[in-house]
Each structure stands twice: as C-alpha cells, then as structure tokens.
Design a protein around this motif. Structure first.
Motif, PDB file in Angstrom:
ATOM      1  N   THR A 196       6.710  10.686 -20.389  1.00 58.67           N
ATOM      2  CA  THR A 196       5.666  11.543 -19.818  1.00 58.67           C
ATOM      3  C   THR A 196       6.120  13.003 -19.802  1.00 58.67           C
ATOM      4  OG1 THR A 196       6.449  10.974 -17.599  1.00 58.67           O
ATOM      5  CG2 THR A 196       4.614   9.699 -18.460  1.00 58.67           C
ATOM      6  N   ASP A 197       7.410  13.233 -19.586  1.00 61.69           N
ATOM      7  CA  ASP A 197       7.927  14.613 -19.644  1.00 61.69           C
ATOM      8  C   ASP A 197       7.788  15.175 -21.052  1.00 61.69           C
ATOM      9  OD1 ASP A 197       8.584  14.436 -16.997  1.00 61.69           O
ATOM     10  OD2 ASP A 197      10.752  14.249 -17.302  1.00 61.69           O
ATOM     11  N   TRP A 198       8.071  14.359 -22.056  1.00 59.86           N
ATOM     12  CA  TRP A 198       7.933  14.797 -23.448  1.00 59.86           C
ATOM     13  C   TRP A 198       6.475  15.104 -23.777  1.00 59.86           C
ATOM     14  CZ3 TRP A 198       6.081  11.419 -27.657  1.00 59.86           C
ATOM     15  CH2 TRP A 198       6.146  12.019 -28.910  1.00 59.86           C
ATOM     16  N   LYS A 199       5.581  14.241 -23.342  1.00 52.77           N
ATOM     17  CA  LYS A 199       4.159  14.465 -23.609  1.00 52.77           C
ATOM     18  C   LYS A 199       3.684  15.794 -23.032  1.00 52.77           C
ATOM     19  CE  LYS A 199       2.914   9.547 -23.532  1.00 52.77           C
ATOM     20  NZ  LYS A 199       2.049   8.530 -22.902  1.00 52.77           N
ATOM     21  N   ALA A 200       4.260  16.168 -21.891  1.00 58.96           N
ATOM     22  CA  ALA A 200       3.847  17.422 -21.237  1.00 58.96           C
ATOM     23  C   ALA A 200       4.200  18.643 -22.081  1.00 58.96           C
ATOM     24  CB  ALA A 200       4.494  17.525 -19.867  1.00 58.96           C
ATOM     25  N   THR A 201       5.089  18.477 -23.068  1.00 61.56           N
ATOM     26  CA  THR A 201       5.478  19.612 -23.917  1.00 61.56           C
ATOM     27  C   THR A 201       4.655  19.694 -25.201  1.00 61.56           C
ATOM     28  OG1 THR A 201       7.140  18.401 -25.252  1.00 61.56           O
ATOM     29  CG2 THR A 201       7.840  19.260 -23.096  1.00 61.56           C
ATOM     30  N   LEU A 202       3.741  18.753 -25.414  1.00 61.56           N
ATOM     31  CA  LEU A 202       3.081  18.635 -26.714  1.00 61.56           C
ATOM     32  C   LEU A 202       1.813  19.470 -26.854  1.00 61.56           C
ATOM     33  CD1 LEU A 202       3.523  14.810 -27.405  1.00 61.56           C
ATOM     34  CD2 LEU A 202       4.949  16.710 -28.184  1.00 61.56           C
ATOM     35  N   GLY A 203       1.409  20.119 -25.755  1.00 65.85           N
ATOM     36  CA  GLY A 203       0.254  20.997 -25.848  1.00 65.85           C
ATOM     37  C   GLY A 203      -1.077  20.303 -25.646  1.00 65.85           C
ATOM     38  N   ALA A 204      -2.141  21.049 -25.903  1.00 66.64           N
ATOM     39  CA  ALA A 204      -3.491  20.564 -25.611  1.00 66.64           C
ATOM     40  C   ALA A 204      -3.956  19.488 -26.585  1.00 66.64           C
ATOM     41  CB  ALA A 204      -4.472  21.730 -25.627  1.00 66.64           C
ATOM     42  N   GLU A 205      -3.405  19.475 -27.798  1.00 66.49           N
ATOM     43  CA  GLU A 205      -3.763  18.459 -28.790  1.00 66.49           C
ATOM     44  C   GLU A 205      -2.503  17.848 -29.365  1.00 66.49           C
ATOM     45  OE1 GLU A 205      -6.334  20.027 -31.812  1.00 66.49           O
ATOM     46  OE2 GLU A 205      -8.120  19.549 -30.626  1.00 66.49           O
ATOM     47  N   TRP A 206      -2.479  16.516 -29.420  1.00 67.46           N
ATOM     48  CA  TRP A 206      -1.341  15.806 -30.003  1.00 67.46           C
ATOM     49  C   TRP A 206      -1.727  15.413 -31.427  1.00 67.46           C
ATOM     50  CZ3 TRP A 206      -0.497  11.777 -25.503  1.00 67.46           C
ATOM     51  CH2 TRP A 206      -0.207  12.476 -24.316  1.00 67.46           C
ATOM     52  N   ARG A 207      -1.144  16.077 -32.406  1.00 66.28           N
ATOM     53  CA  ARG A 207      -1.537  15.865 -33.796  1.00 66.28           C
ATOM     54  C   ARG A 207      -0.424  15.233 -34.641  1.00 66.28           C
ATOM     55  NH1 ARG A 207      -6.275  17.280 -35.587  1.00 66.28           N
ATOM     56  NH2 ARG A 207      -7.671  18.455 -34.215  1.00 66.28           N
ATOM     57  N   GLN A 208       0.524  14.587 -33.961  1.00 67.88           N
ATOM     58  CA  GLN A 208       1.620  13.959 -34.697  1.00 67.88           C
ATOM     59  C   GLN A 208       1.135  12.916 -35.705  1.00 67.88           C
ATOM     60  OE1 GLN A 208       1.684  14.695 -31.466  1.00 67.88           O
ATOM     61  NE2 GLN A 208       3.411  16.120 -31.409  1.00 67.88           N
ATOM     62  N   TYR A 209       0.036  12.233 -35.379  1.00 63.01           N
ATOM     63  CA  TYR A 209      -0.472  11.200 -36.283  1.00 63.01           C
ATOM     64  C   TYR A 209      -0.887  11.776 -37.641  1.00 63.01           C
ATOM     65  CZ  TYR A 209      -0.793   7.815 -32.398  1.00 63.01           C
ATOM     66  OH  TYR A 209      -0.519   6.954 -31.369  1.00 63.01           O
ATOM     67  N   ALA A 218       0.297  -5.089 -39.208  1.00 62.71           N
ATOM     68  CA  ALA A 218      -0.092  -3.940 -38.385  1.00 62.71           C
ATOM     69  C   ALA A 218       1.121  -3.060 -38.150  1.00 62.71           C
ATOM     70  CB  ALA A 218      -0.659  -4.418 -37.043  1.00 62.71           C
ATOM     71  N   VAL A 219       0.877  -1.775 -37.976  1.00 59.85           N
ATOM     72  CA  VAL A 219       1.929  -0.867 -37.530  1.00 59.85           C
ATOM     73  C   VAL A 219       1.435  -0.178 -36.269  1.00 59.85           C
ATOM     74  CG1 VAL A 219       1.156   1.025 -39.051  1.00 59.85           C
ATOM     75  CG2 VAL A 219       3.496   1.023 -38.141  1.00 59.85           C
ATOM     76  N   HIS A 220       2.299  -0.162 -35.255  1.00 61.98           N
ATOM     77  CA  HIS A 220       1.952   0.488 -33.985  1.00 61.98           C
ATOM     78  C   HIS A 220       2.795   1.747 -33.832  1.00 61.98           C
ATOM     79  CE1 HIS A 220       1.098   1.334 -29.861  1.00 61.98           C
ATOM     80  NE2 HIS A 220       2.370   1.184 -29.531  1.00 61.98           N
ATOM     81  N   ILE A 221       2.104   2.874 -33.660  1.00 63.18           N
ATOM     82  CA  ILE A 221       2.764   4.167 -33.458  1.00 63.18           C
ATOM     83  C   ILE A 221       2.197   4.764 -32.177  1.00 63.18           C
ATOM     84  CG2 ILE A 221       3.368   6.373 -34.508  1.00 63.18           C
ATOM     85  CD1 ILE A 221       2.208   5.217 -37.159  1.00 63.18           C
ATOM     86  N   CYS A 222       3.055   5.015 -31.214  1.00 63.22           N
ATOM     87  CA  CYS A 222       2.550   5.479 -29.915  1.00 63.22           C
ATOM     88  C   CYS A 222       3.416   6.615 -29.398  1.00 63.22           C
ATOM     89  CB  CYS A 222       2.523   4.331 -28.915  1.00 63.22           C
ATOM     90  SG  CYS A 222       4.195   3.771 -28.502  1.00 63.22           S
ATOM     91  N   TYR A 223       3.123   7.017 -28.184  1.00 62.23           N
ATOM     92  CA  TYR A 223       3.894   8.058 -27.504  1.00 62.23           C
ATOM     93  C   TYR A 223       4.771   7.461 -26.405  1.00 62.23           C
ATOM     94  CZ  TYR A 223       1.104  11.448 -30.062  1.00 62.23           C
ATOM     95  OH  TYR A 223       0.528  12.184 -31.076  1.00 62.23           O
ATOM     96  N   GLY A 224       4.950   6.149 -26.455  1.00 62.79           N
ATOM     97  CA  GLY A 224       5.945   5.499 -25.617  1.00 62.79           C
ATOM     98  C   GLY A 224       5.435   4.896 -24.332  1.00 62.79           C
ATOM     99  N   TYR A 225       6.307   4.077 -23.746  1.00 64.26           N
ATOM    100  CA  TYR A 225       6.042   3.480 -22.447  1.00 64.26           C
ATOM    101  C   TYR A 225       5.764   4.562 -21.401  1.00 64.26           C
ATOM    102  CZ  TYR A 225       8.035  -1.105 -23.826  1.00 64.26           C
ATOM    103  OH  TYR A 225       8.279  -2.321 -24.409  1.00 64.26           O
ATOM    104  N   GLY A 226       5.180   4.120 -20.295  1.00 60.20           N
ATOM    105  CA  GLY A 226       4.892   5.062 -19.215  1.00 60.20           C
ATOM    106  C   GLY A 226       6.102   5.316 -18.342  1.00 60.20           C
ATOM    107  N   ILE A 227       7.201   5.783 -18.960  1.00 61.95           N
ATOM    108  CA  ILE A 227       8.412   6.120 -18.204  1.00 61.95           C
ATOM    109  C   ILE A 227       8.572   7.635 -18.186  1.00 61.95           C
ATOM    110  CG2 ILE A 227       9.563   3.926 -18.692  1.00 61.95           C
ATOM    111  CD1 ILE A 227      11.159   5.360 -20.875  1.00 61.95           C
ATOM    112  N   LYS A 228       9.363   8.146 -17.264  1.00 65.77           N
ATOM    113  CA  LYS A 228       9.447   9.587 -17.032  1.00 65.77           C
ATOM    114  C   LYS A 228       9.860  10.359 -18.288  1.00 65.77           C
ATOM    115  CE  LYS A 228      11.293  13.059 -13.841  1.00 65.77           C
ATOM    116  NZ  LYS A 228      11.627  14.040 -14.901  1.00 65.77           N
TER     117      LYS A 228
END
Length: 345
Positions: free
Chosen positions: A222-235, A209-219
């Motif tokens: 979460t700050d980075w996620k807030a910059t990614l816009g309405a849709e996260w299409r990195q996958y 298996a390969v796990h690809i995520c947006y990270g632990y629930g640390i600040k």
C-alpha cells in the motif's frame, strides 16, 4: 458454471486459526507431521465448500496447503538451500529473508499434484490452480549459482511446465501463473519474461492464465501504491506483449485501484479476469459496486470473455471479511448477468 461472467478467486484465502496464525503472510503452521497434512486437506475442503456456498463458479484451493504462493513451490526443488537464507529486496519494495540457490535447480517429484487431485475430488465445478511465474520466482530468491536472472528463469520455466502438465492430467481446468514482477521489471519482461512464461505453458491443453497485480494488502504494497500517482499504467508495458502471446486469460487488478479501465483494450481477444473486489481493506463491497466495476469493463471486453474475480489473494484478511467479499463478488456478477439477459439480441 455460469456461462456468462463466471466468478473466480485470484489465489489465497485466509487459513483457519487452528492451521496457521491469522492475517499474516508466511504464517507458521500450528500443526506438524501427519496432523498438518490432515489439517491442510480439511482446510482445503472447507475452502471449497465456502466458495460454492458463496457462489464462486471456478473453484480453487485457496492455497490452504502452502505457506506462501512462491516459496512453498520452491522449497520442494533441488538446488535451493532454505537453511542458508539471505535478505533480499522483493520487487524493489520490501526486504524478506529468502532461500538461496546453491546448485542446479530441479524438480525431484510433483509439488502440488496430489493436492490438486484432492481438490478435483471435492467439486464438480471447474477448478483453477495457481503456480508462481518464472520471473516472480527468481525475485523471491538469492542466487549464488546461476548468477543470471534470465538463466534461472528459464530453468524454472521448464520445471513449471513439468508441474503444469501433471496438474492438467489430474483434471485442473485452468492453470494460472502469478507474475506480479511483470509490473516492476519492464525491460526484463520484454526481453525474456514473456518468453519464459510461454515456455512454462508450452504444450498445455488446459486454459492458461497470468495474474499481474499490485500485491497483497500489506503495508509495503500500500505504501508503494501511494507513490504511483493518479493513474497506474504499469499494465501498458506487459499487456501488448501478452495480447500476442498464447496465454488464454489475463488477470488484473481494478476495483479501488488507479488502473484506467481502458488498459483492457490492450488485451482485446483474451479472456479478462477482472479484479472487482479489493483485498487491501476490510470494507465489504456492495453488489452494486462490484457490478459497476464489471460493467465499465464491457466497453473493452465482450461479456462472454469476462470473469469476475478478486484483485489479489486474500490471505492477510480476516476470514469472515474474505467470505463476505466472495458473496459480494458473486452477487455483483449476478446483477450484471441479469441485466445482459434482459438486453434484446
């Protein structure tokens, strides 16, 4: 194990407070020496019992014997100096003090194999063990020897393959490689990241298996996620490459994220380990919320190829919150399983 929509955790569970400081990444151990080793196995045993009690079908160690999902593996390798530390930017997101590669890296002895054998003794259920992926390993280091991310990744891939084969030999059913770096370094993922991962899984008979995520629930995350816009299409960058790879299972974040569910179509034919509980807040999902997240995925993955999981590791969460999220995960999977059982063939 449930044949349809089994449940699993991506990685870490919170450690008991007597073992390590709660709700902190890279938390220092509260014990030392033989007492530490005994305490780690006690915590691992408790993590297994809690997973089984909460209805988790594919059991893991909860990373109770490691401080961090990457550096604990690295600290057992030759060529890495943990005294000579440098501050680096991890995944272009936050600064951390990390060890330095000062010579040829090598694996003098197995790292997690004894712990995996201990896990195997604790349960009759399928077990999964997580290793850091090559690209994520090089992103958690300062390199003063190879001075090439690609060269170092290939060295780590060979080391990981050695470890994975020994994990398989002691009874690990699924070997997971954590590659959150695939969501950041798109050109490197395409140029050599997938190939290095293929080297890490070469010759394995266990499921991979390969796990690809947006990270632990640390600040920082979460700050980075807030910059990614309405849709996260990195996958969309890595999934087509993984679809044609030999990896069996692809793990992704979904619940409470902005990842469009239709990205799963890009890995059609692979098993999907779908994040159906959030690790970035303390709110406990209802079983119906979990079931809804899983249900929406069924347009893009057959039910017998779907595994219900968490978005990421839960180490920074309060322990009870993590336990309750496990219960919600299994209850939600059960709702959908019961629905599918009522559908005429």
């Amino acid at each position: 194990m449930n044949a349809l929509i089994p449940t699993a955790l991506v990685g870490s569970l919170p450690k008991p407070s007597w073992l390590a400081r709660p709700e902190v990444l890279w938390s220092p151990w509260e014990l030392e020496g033989d007492t530490l080793a005994e305490g780690q196995h006690d915590a691992l045993r408790a993590a297994v019992q809690e997973q089984e009690r909460r209805g988790i079908d594919i059991v893991s160690d909860g990373e109770q014997t490691r401080q961090h999902f990457v550096t604990t593996f690295i600290e057992h390798l030759e060529g890495v100096d943990f005294e000579n530390r440098e501050t680096v930017r991890i995944r272009d997101r936050y600064d951390a003090s990390v060890p330095t590669v000062v010579g040829a890296v090598g694996r003098r002895q197995p790292v997690f194999v004894a712990d995996a054998a201990f896990l195997r003794q604790q349960t009759d259920r399928p077990i999964k063990w997580a290793l850091p992926g090559p690209m994520t390993m090089i992103d958690t280091l300062a390199d003063r020897h190879y001075r090439s991310r690609e060269k170092l990744a290939w060295e780590f891939a060979t080391i990981l393959n050695q470890e994975a084969k020994e994990l398989e030999a002691v009874g690990v059913d699924i070997i997971q490689f954590d590659e959150p770096a695939f969501n950041v370094f798109f050109d490197e993922t395409k140029d050599w990241g997938i190939a290095a991962l293929e080297r890490a899984v070469e010759g394995l008979r266990a499921e991979t298996a390969v796990h690809i995520c947006y990270g632990y629930g640390i600040k920082a995350n979460t700050d980075w996620k807030a910059t990614l816009g309405a849709e996260w299409r990195q996958y969309e960058q890595s999934f087509p490459l993984l679809q044609s790879s030999s990896i069996d299972i692809v793990s992704l974040e979904s619940h409470n994220s902005h990842v469009p569910i239709d990205v799963i179509e890009l890995i059609r034919g692979k098993k999907v380990m779908l994040g159906a509980v959030d690790v970035a807040d303390h709110d406990i999902e209802t079983p119906d919320e979990v079931a809804d997240t899983l249900r929406r995925a069924l347009e893009f993955v057959d039910a017998d190829m779907l595994i219900a999981s968490s978005n990421c590791g839960m180490a920074p969460l309060p322990r009870q919150v993590a336990f309750d999220k496990m219960s919600a995960l299994s209850a939600g999977a059960r709702i959908l399983r019961d629905e599918l059982a009522r559908v005429p063939a």
